[in-house]
Design an enzyme around this catalytic site. Structure first.
Site, mmCIF file in Angstrom:
data_model
loop_
_atom_site.group_PDB
_atom_site.id
_atom_site.type_symbol
_atom_site.label_atom_id
_atom_site.label_comp_id
_atom_site.label_asym_id
_atom_site.label_seq_id
_atom_site.Cartn_x
_atom_site.Cartn_y
_atom_site.Cartn_z
ATOM 1 N N ILE A 72 0.844 -1.183 0.000
ATOM 2 C CA ILE A 72 0.000 0.000 0.000
ATOM 3 C C ILE A 72 0.887 1.243 0.000
ATOM 4 O O ILE A 72 1.817 1.347 0.794
ATOM 5 C CB ILE A 72 -0.915 0.017 1.243
ATOM 6 C CG1 ILE A 72 -1.798 -1.224 1.249
ATOM 7 C CG2 ILE A 72 -1.748 1.286 1.289
ATOM 8 C CD1 ILE A 72 -2.581 -1.401 2.541
ATOM 9 N N CYS A 73 0.576 2.184 -0.855
ATOM 10 C CA CYS A 73 1.313 3.445 -0.902
ATOM 11 C C CYS A 73 0.911 4.275 0.314
ATOM 12 O O CYS A 73 -0.207 4.748 0.413
ATOM 13 C CB CYS A 73 0.994 4.198 -2.190
ATOM 14 S SG CYS A 73 1.823 5.785 -2.294
#
Length: 96
Positions: A72-73
């Site tokens: 996940i960014c």
């Protein structure tokens, strides 16, 4: 508290004896439908100064917020918050 109120949204456990690799499930309910995903992450060597990179492998490449194997960014929203509260958040999530 969250578990007793049915507000929990993830379940994790150590995947190795050292406690550096964690796996589990996370879920989200939207329009009365429950979406459940595998969750995994490694505790970085520089923890708690560096936040773990959360991975949802099933979502790899499905949104712009995912990269490299379903990670996940977290840079825009989470990184500044972690940097500000790293000791408190780190102790809360993973007490040593």
């Amino acid at each position: 508290m969250n578990k007793s109120n049915d507000n929990d949204w993830f379940l994790i456990s150590a995947a190795n004896p050292e406690g550096t690799r964690w796996t589990g499930k996370c879920w989200y309910v939207h329009n009365l439908l429950k979406y459940e995903f595998d969750l995994q992450f490694d505790i970085p060597v520089t923890y708690p100064a560096t936040a773990p990179e959360l991975e949802l492998p099933e979502l790899d490449g499905k949104t712009q917020k995912m990269y490299r194997g379903g990670k996940i960014c977290l840079t825009v929203h989470f990184k500044p918050l972690w940097a500000k509260n790293c000791i408190d958040v780190g102790r809360l999530l993973f007490p040593v």
